[in-house]
Design a protein around this motif. Structure first.
Motif, PDB file in Angstrom:
ATOM      1  N   ALA A   1       0.832  -1.205   0.000  1.00  0.00           N
ATOM      2  CA  ALA A   1       0.000   0.000   0.000  1.00  0.00           C
ATOM      3  C   ALA A   1       0.866   1.254   0.000  1.00  0.00           C
ATOM      4  O   ALA A   1       0.593   2.210  -0.744  1.00  0.00           O
ATOM      5  N   VAL A   2       1.924   1.272   0.804  1.00  0.00           N
ATOM      6  CA  VAL A   2       2.830   2.427   0.847  1.00  0.00           C
ATOM      7  C   VAL A   2       3.503   2.595  -0.510  1.00  0.00           C
ATOM      8  O   VAL A   2       3.660   3.712  -1.008  1.00  0.00           O
ATOM      9  N   GLY A   3       3.888   1.501  -1.130  1.00  0.00           N
ATOM     10  CA  GLY A   3       4.495   1.565  -2.457  1.00  0.00           C
ATOM     11  C   GLY A   3       3.542   2.123  -3.499  1.00  0.00           C
ATOM     12  O   GLY A   3       3.926   2.932  -4.348  1.00  0.00           O
ATOM     13  N   LEU A   4       2.293   1.695  -3.455  1.00  0.00           N
ATOM     14  CA  LEU A   4       1.296   2.212  -4.394  1.00  0.00           C
ATOM     15  C   LEU A   4       1.033   3.698  -4.189  1.00  0.00           C
ATOM     16  O   LEU A   4       0.942   4.469  -5.151  1.00  0.00           O
ATOM     17  N   VAL A   5       0.921   4.105  -2.937  1.00  0.00           N
ATOM     18  CA  VAL A   5       0.685   5.525  -2.641  1.00  0.00           C
ATOM     19  C   VAL A   5       1.885   6.350  -3.107  1.00  0.00           C
ATOM     20  O   VAL A   5       1.736   7.412  -3.712  1.00  0.00           O
ATOM     21  N   GLY A   6       3.085   5.844  -2.841  1.00  0.00           N
ATOM     22  CA  GLY A   6       4.292   6.542  -3.294  1.00  0.00           C
ATOM     23  C   GLY A   6       4.338   6.662  -4.813  1.00  0.00           C
ATOM     24  O   GLY A   6       4.707   7.711  -5.352  1.00  0.00           O
ATOM     25  N   GLY A   7       3.955   5.593  -5.506  1.00  0.00           N
ATOM     26  CA  GLY A   7       3.919   5.633  -6.966  1.00  0.00           C
ATOM     27  C   GLY A   7       2.902   6.630  -7.490  1.00  0.00           C
ATOM     28  O   GLY A   7       3.168   7.355  -8.452  1.00  0.00           O
ATOM     29  N   LEU A   8       1.751   6.696  -6.844  1.00  0.00           N
ATOM     30  CA  LEU A   8       0.729   7.653  -7.259  1.00  0.00           C
ATOM     31  C   LEU A   8       1.195   9.093  -7.032  1.00  0.00           C
ATOM     32  O   LEU A   8       0.954   9.968  -7.876  1.00  0.00           O
ATOM     33  N   ILE A   9       1.847   9.323  -5.910  1.00  0.00           N
ATOM     34  CA  ILE A   9       2.356  10.666  -5.619  1.00  0.00           C
ATOM     35  C   ILE A   9       3.407  11.061  -6.651  1.00  0.00           C
ATOM     36  O   ILE A   9       3.408  12.190  -7.157  1.00  0.00           O
ATOM     37  N   TRP A  10       4.303  10.132  -6.975  1.00  0.00           N
ATOM     38  CA  TRP A  10       5.346  10.404  -7.962  1.00  0.00           C
ATOM     39  C   TRP A  10       4.722  10.724  -9.328  1.00  0.00           C
ATOM     40  O   TRP A  10       5.117  11.678  -9.995  1.00  0.00           O
ATOM     41  N   TYR A  11       3.731   9.937  -9.736  1.00  0.00           N
ATOM     42  CA  TYR A  11       3.071  10.155 -11.023  1.00  0.00           C
ATOM     43  C   TYR A  11       2.340  11.507 -11.036  1.00  0.00           C
ATOM     44  O   TYR A  11       2.407  12.247 -12.019  1.00  0.00           O
ATOM     45  N   ALA A  12       1.662  11.827  -9.946  1.00  0.00           N
ATOM     46  CA  ALA A  12       0.937  13.101  -9.865  1.00  0.00           C
ATOM     47  C   ALA A  12       1.906  14.273  -9.926  1.00  0.00           C
ATOM     48  O   ALA A  12       1.629  15.291 -10.571  1.00  0.00           O
ATOM     49  N   TRP A  13       3.059  14.152  -9.278  1.00  0.00           N
ATOM     50  CA  TRP A  13       4.052  15.226  -9.292  1.00  0.00           C
ATOM     51  C   TRP A  13       4.575  15.452 -10.710  1.00  0.00           C
ATOM     52  O   TRP A  13       4.711  16.589 -11.157  1.00  0.00           O
ATOM     53  N   ARG A  14       4.849  14.369 -11.427  1.00  0.00           N
ATOM     54  CA  ARG A  14       5.318  14.497 -12.811  1.00  0.00           C
ATOM     55  C   ARG A  14       4.259  15.141 -13.688  1.00  0.00           C
ATOM     56  O   ARG A  14       4.557  16.004 -14.522  1.00  0.00           O
ATOM     57  N   ALA A  15       2.997  14.739 -13.519  1.00  0.00           N
ATOM     58  CA  ALA A  15       1.908  15.317 -14.307  1.00  0.00           C
ATOM     59  C   ALA A  15       1.750  16.803 -13.999  1.00  0.00           C
ATOM     60  O   ALA A  15       1.528  17.621 -14.906  1.00  0.00           O
ATOM     61  N   LEU A  16       1.884  17.176 -12.731  1.00  0.00           N
ATOM     62  CA  LEU A  16       1.779  18.584 -12.339  1.00  0.00           C
ATOM     63  C   LEU A  16       2.902  19.402 -12.960  1.00  0.00           C
ATOM     64  O   LEU A  16       2.676  20.501 -13.464  1.00  0.00           O
TER      65      LEU A  16
ATOM     66  N   ARG B   1       4.537  18.746 -15.722  1.00  0.00           N
ATOM     67  CA  ARG B   1       4.273  18.859 -17.162  1.00  0.00           C
ATOM     68  C   ARG B   1       3.223  19.934 -17.424  1.00  0.00           C
ATOM     69  O   ARG B   1       3.365  20.746 -18.346  1.00  0.00           O
ATOM     70  N   GLN B   2       2.184  19.955 -16.613  1.00  0.00           N
ATOM     71  CA  GLN B   2       1.123  20.944 -16.793  1.00  0.00           C
ATOM     72  C   GLN B   2       1.640  22.356 -16.532  1.00  0.00           C
ATOM     73  O   GLN B   2       1.313  23.292 -17.265  1.00  0.00           O
ATOM     74  N   MET B   3       2.456  22.533 -15.489  1.00  0.00           N
ATOM     75  CA  MET B   3       3.015  23.852 -15.192  1.00  0.00           C
ATOM     76  C   MET B   3       3.909  24.325 -16.338  1.00  0.00           C
ATOM     77  O   MET B   3       3.888  25.504 -16.698  1.00  0.00           O
ATOM     78  N   ALA B   4       4.703  23.440 -16.921  1.00  0.00           N
ATOM     79  CA  ALA B   4       5.553  23.804 -18.052  1.00  0.00           C
ATOM     80  C   ALA B   4       4.707  24.197 -19.253  1.00  0.00           C
ATOM     81  O   ALA B   4       5.021  25.177 -19.947  1.00  0.00           O
ATOM     82  N   SER B   5       3.642  23.481 -19.483  1.00  0.00           N
ATOM     83  CA  SER B   5       2.767  23.785 -20.614  1.00  0.00           C
ATOM     84  C   SER B   5       2.097  25.148 -20.433  1.00  0.00           C
ATOM     85  O   SER B   5       2.025  25.949 -21.370  1.00  0.00           O
ATOM     86  N   VAL B   6       1.626  25.433 -19.239  1.00  0.00           N
ATOM     87  CA  VAL B   6       0.985  26.724 -18.966  1.00  0.00           C
ATOM     88  C   VAL B   6       2.007  27.849 -19.079  1.00  0.00           C
ATOM     89  O   VAL B   6       1.721  28.913 -19.645  1.00  0.00           O
ATOM     90  N   GLY B   7       3.203  27.637 -18.565  1.00  0.00           N
ATOM     91  CA  GLY B   7       4.248  28.648 -18.664  1.00  0.00           C
ATOM     92  C   GLY B   7       4.605  28.952 -20.105  1.00  0.00           C
ATOM     93  O   GLY B   7       4.778  30.117 -20.485  1.00  0.00           O
ATOM     94  N   GLU B   8       4.698  27.929 -20.925  1.00  0.00           N
ATOM     95  CA  GLU B   8       4.999  28.135 -22.339  1.00  0.00           C
ATOM     96  C   GLU B   8       3.875  28.899 -23.037  1.00  0.00           C
ATOM     97  O   GLU B   8       4.123  29.801 -23.834  1.00  0.00           O
ATOM     98  N   GLU B   9       2.634  28.564 -22.705  1.00  0.00           N
ATOM     99  CA  GLU B   9       1.503  29.265 -23.298  1.00  0.00           C
ATOM    100  C   GLU B   9       1.497  30.739 -22.900  1.00  0.00           C
ATOM    101  O   GLU B   9       1.244  31.617 -23.731  1.00  0.00           O
ATOM    102  N   LEU B  10       1.809  31.029 -21.647  1.00  0.00           N
ATOM    103  CA  LEU B  10       1.866  32.425 -21.203  1.00  0.00           C
ATOM    104  C   LEU B  10       2.966  33.191 -21.923  1.00  0.00           C
ATOM    105  O   LEU B  10       2.778  34.340 -22.328  1.00  0.00           O
TER     106      LEU B  10
END
Length: 66
Positions: A6-21, A23-32
């Motif tokens: 369970a700790v491994g799964l939660v850690g993996g989800l957090i890591w994936y969410a951080w990477r997605a965030l 990517r989204q911040m870079a995309s918004v910054g480029e658009e601005l």
């Protein structure tokens, strides 16, 4: 053992969410940046171009009065 999985799964989800965030911040910054370049450099309004209304809120002066 299930707690470790369970700790491994939660850690993996957090890591994936951080990477997605990131990517989204870079995309918004480029658009601005693209929008700023498209609109050119705008001159900011100065304090002289504002007037205080009767309700205490500052608003841009009318061009006819200035």
């Amino acid at each position: 053992m299930p707690q470790l999985i369970a700790v491994g799964l939660v850690g993996g989800l957090i890591w994936y969410a951080w990477r997605a965030l990131k990517r989204q911040m870079a995309s918004v910054g480029e658009e601005l940046r693209n929008q700023e370049q498209a609109h050119g450099s705008r001159t900011p309004r100065t304090v002289e171009s504002l007037e205080k209304g009767e309700d205490g809120v500052y608003r841009p002066k009318d061009k006819g009065q200035g």
